[in-house]
Design a protein around this motif. Sequence first.
Motif, PDB file in Angstrom:
ATOM      1  N   THR B  40      13.461  -3.009   5.100  1.00 42.37           N
ATOM      2  CA  THR B  40      14.083  -2.705   3.991  1.00 42.37           C
ATOM      3  C   THR B  40      12.629  -2.436   2.970  1.00 42.37           C
ATOM      4  OG1 THR B  40      12.860  -5.282   3.926  1.00 42.37           O
ATOM      5  CG2 THR B  40      15.114  -5.625   3.647  1.00 42.37           C
ATOM      6  N   SER B  41      11.942  -1.339   3.554  1.00 49.09           N
ATOM      7  CA  SER B  41      11.079  -0.946   2.806  1.00 49.09           C
ATOM      8  C   SER B  41      11.145   0.497   2.294  1.00 49.09           C
ATOM      9  CB  SER B  41      10.117  -0.596   4.020  1.00 49.09           C
ATOM     10  OG  SER B  41      10.018  -0.975   4.947  1.00 49.09           O
ATOM     11  N   PHE B  42      11.146   0.913   1.288  1.00 54.10           N
ATOM     12  CA  PHE B  42      11.143   2.290  -0.072  1.00 54.10           C
ATOM     13  C   PHE B  42       9.573   2.611   0.018  1.00 54.10           C
ATOM     14  CE2 PHE B  42      12.046   5.436  -1.598  1.00 54.10           C
ATOM     15  CZ  PHE B  42      12.321   5.263  -2.853  1.00 54.10           C
ATOM     16  N   ALA B  43       9.495   3.980   0.858  1.00 47.28           N
ATOM     17  CA  ALA B  43       7.628   4.219   0.913  1.00 47.28           C
ATOM     18  C   ALA B  43       8.048   5.373   0.502  1.00 47.28           C
ATOM     19  CB  ALA B  43       7.812   3.983   2.015  1.00 47.28           C
ATOM     20  N   ARG B  44       7.081   5.598   0.090  1.00 45.99           N
ATOM     21  CA  ARG B  44       7.085   7.427  -0.133  1.00 45.99           C
ATOM     22  C   ARG B  44       5.968   7.879  -0.257  1.00 45.99           C
ATOM     23  NH1 ARG B  44      11.303   9.406  -1.168  1.00 45.99           N
ATOM     24  NH2 ARG B  44      12.171  10.343  -2.757  1.00 45.99           N
ATOM     25  N   SER B  45       5.862   8.737   0.417  1.00 45.49           N
ATOM     26  CA  SER B  45       4.312   8.713   1.326  1.00 45.49           C
ATOM     27  C   SER B  45       3.241   8.038   1.321  1.00 45.49           C
ATOM     28  CB  SER B  45       3.460  10.060   0.358  1.00 45.49           C
ATOM     29  OG  SER B  45       2.382  10.671   0.524  1.00 45.49           O
ATOM     30  N   ILE B  46       1.927   7.760   1.672  1.00 43.86           N
ATOM     31  CA  ILE B  46       1.544   6.599   1.813  1.00 43.86           C
ATOM     32  C   ILE B  46       1.747   5.244   1.275  1.00 43.86           C
ATOM     33  CG2 ILE B  46      -0.353   8.396   2.729  1.00 43.86           C
ATOM     34  CD1 ILE B  46      -1.490   7.643   0.080  1.00 43.86           C
ATOM     35  N   LEU B  47       2.840   5.293  -0.541  1.00 46.27           N
ATOM     36  CA  LEU B  47       3.103   4.412  -0.660  1.00 46.27           C
ATOM     37  C   LEU B  47       4.262   3.360  -0.631  1.00 46.27           C
ATOM     38  CD1 LEU B  47       1.350   5.096  -4.345  1.00 46.27           C
ATOM     39  CD2 LEU B  47       0.188   3.584  -2.817  1.00 46.27           C
ATOM     40  N   VAL B  48       3.909   2.515  -0.893  1.00 45.60           N
ATOM     41  CA  VAL B  48       5.109   1.491  -0.245  1.00 45.60           C
ATOM     42  C   VAL B  48       5.980   1.011  -2.026  1.00 45.60           C
ATOM     43  CG1 VAL B  48       6.343  -0.835   0.873  1.00 45.60           C
ATOM     44  CG2 VAL B  48       4.877   1.218   1.611  1.00 45.60           C
ATOM     45  N   MET B  49       6.729   1.503  -2.124  1.00 46.36           N
ATOM     46  CA  MET B  49       7.849   1.349  -3.888  1.00 46.36           C
ATOM     47  C   MET B  49       7.947  -0.072  -3.635  1.00 46.36           C
ATOM     48  SD  MET B  49       7.055   3.673  -5.121  1.00 46.36           S
ATOM     49  CE  MET B  49       6.832   6.025  -5.056  1.00 46.36           C
ATOM     50  N   LYS B  50       8.693  -0.420  -2.465  1.00 47.91           N
ATOM     51  CA  LYS B  50       9.250  -1.808  -2.691  1.00 47.91           C
ATOM     52  C   LYS B  50       9.861  -2.565  -1.630  1.00 47.91           C
ATOM     53  CE  LYS B  50      13.166  -2.981  -4.545  1.00 47.91           C
ATOM     54  NZ  LYS B  50      14.466  -2.860  -4.437  1.00 47.91           N
ATOM     55  N   GLN B  51       9.547  -3.291  -0.787  1.00 48.63           N
ATOM     56  CA  GLN B  51       9.992  -4.462   0.294  1.00 48.63           C
ATOM     57  C   GLN B  51      11.519  -4.754   0.441  1.00 48.63           C
ATOM     58  OE1 GLN B  51       7.885  -4.106   2.866  1.00 48.63           O
ATOM     59  NE2 GLN B  51       5.814  -3.901   2.335  1.00 48.63           N
ATOM     60  N   ASP B  52      11.761  -4.727  -0.534  1.00 48.50           N
ATOM     61  CA  ASP B  52      13.427  -5.585  -0.878  1.00 48.50           C
ATOM     62  C   ASP B  52      14.340  -4.632  -0.917  1.00 48.50           C
ATOM     63  OD1 ASP B  52      12.806  -7.364  -3.784  1.00 48.50           O
ATOM     64  OD2 ASP B  52      12.319  -5.405  -3.137  1.00 48.50           O
ATOM     65  N   GLU B  53      13.950  -3.733  -0.330  1.00 48.70           N
ATOM     66  CA  GLU B  53      15.238  -2.947  -0.157  1.00 48.70           C
ATOM     67  C   GLU B  53      16.313  -3.219   0.496  1.00 48.70           C
ATOM     68  OE1 GLU B  53      16.056  -0.566  -2.728  1.00 48.70           O
ATOM     69  OE2 GLU B  53      16.505   1.595  -1.458  1.00 48.70           O
TER      70      GLU B  53
END
Lengths: 220, 226
Positions: B40-53
Amino acid sequence: MEAISHAGACVGILATDGVVLAAEKRVTSKLLEPEMRSDKMFQVDDHIACAVAGITADANILVNWIRRAAQQYTYNYQEPEPVELLVRDLCDLKQGYTQYGGLRPFGVSFLYAGWDRRHNFQLYHSDPSGNYAGWKATAIGNNNQAAQSLLKQEYKEEMDMEAACKLALQVIGKTMDSTNVQPEKLEFCTLTLEDGKPVYKELSNEEVEAIINSVELKKE
Amino acid sequence: CRQERSREELCVEGAAAHRNTMDCLIALRGDGYVLVAADTSFARSILVMKQDEDKILELDDTKIMGMSGEQGDREQFGDYVKRNLALTYYRTGEALSTKAAASWTRNSLAKALRSRGSYQVNMLLGGYDADVDKVSLYFIDYLAAMHEVPYAAHGYAGFLVLGLMDRLYKPDMSLDEGIALMQAAIKQLQLRFLVNCPTFMVKVVDRAGVREVQLGTAAAADAPQQ
């Protein structure tokens, strides 16, 4: 519509185990090459067949269209197209020709015989306006009112293919110009299930002869 | 309409395909059910945008589709499939079979592939068909390859999980057994995969419809011992 009412009659009957389409061949001449393409009956896909009444040239265009549409569906969905969907899509096309562009409508009426997993055997009729309906038994072309009234009297819900073929023959015989019913003047096709798969069959002259005989025998 | 694509574009696209691999998407089918799990993570490059996708789309009440890959494409293509399935339902009065839906999806993907707007989405489509009382699971990748499979995974997750499933999967596993196997697979990922996937969304489709399955937390899950 006028052209259709003068065209060779077609009768369709829904039985419990199949659908039968019968048509009167208008053009019969010794010079005609028989086994070449029929101008009344067409197989559209493994599970759908149709009979036409009306302007042959128009019919050819539309039959080509539905053949292509059926394959397009199977290409996309890897499944045979539901019969009603095919009929409806063709009717939408026909309707377009009544509303847009200044073109004339297709002067053809269709009888469709089909089978699909959901609704089993089905019989549909469509006309140049793009209207369509499902039928248990119906007729188009020459003398179709007479044919319809005879069907209304004689059609029974639980008919099997054998009974349906006989009834189709009786009705077609009624609508034909001549008094003598001969196999060369008729086209019969059936859609049935074999091993769970739909099978389209055009009856040979001998088979039609056999039906004629069985009907005649019953009368005596 | 088709347009010529420059060599640069094609190279970029080839490289971008690599991005499909990070999402963890696993599925298996058992006795009358299909389980689909996605991290359920949505990440871009080194950042995690959200953990409940939620990456498992409910296409209709008998089909679910787990999706991995470009987030924008996931949403767009997923929605496109869902709405077209709904349209078919309203036009014909009945839903498509799982096979037909999967075939149509694959076909749309294939058409888009050699056009300006291809979709970089991998999918695992599971569905239940009432008329034959069977479930099926379809593996579809972003190049529009498709196959019906008993279990599958997309991306790097496959490296870590398919071997385990080869060993432990049995056809006609009960739902409890399937969930246990899924938990074992997820535990492996959480142990061995470089990318951190602390939470997973798991959904099941069966005779009763579509619903979410609650797994134990990573700490509580017990993997079957070899």
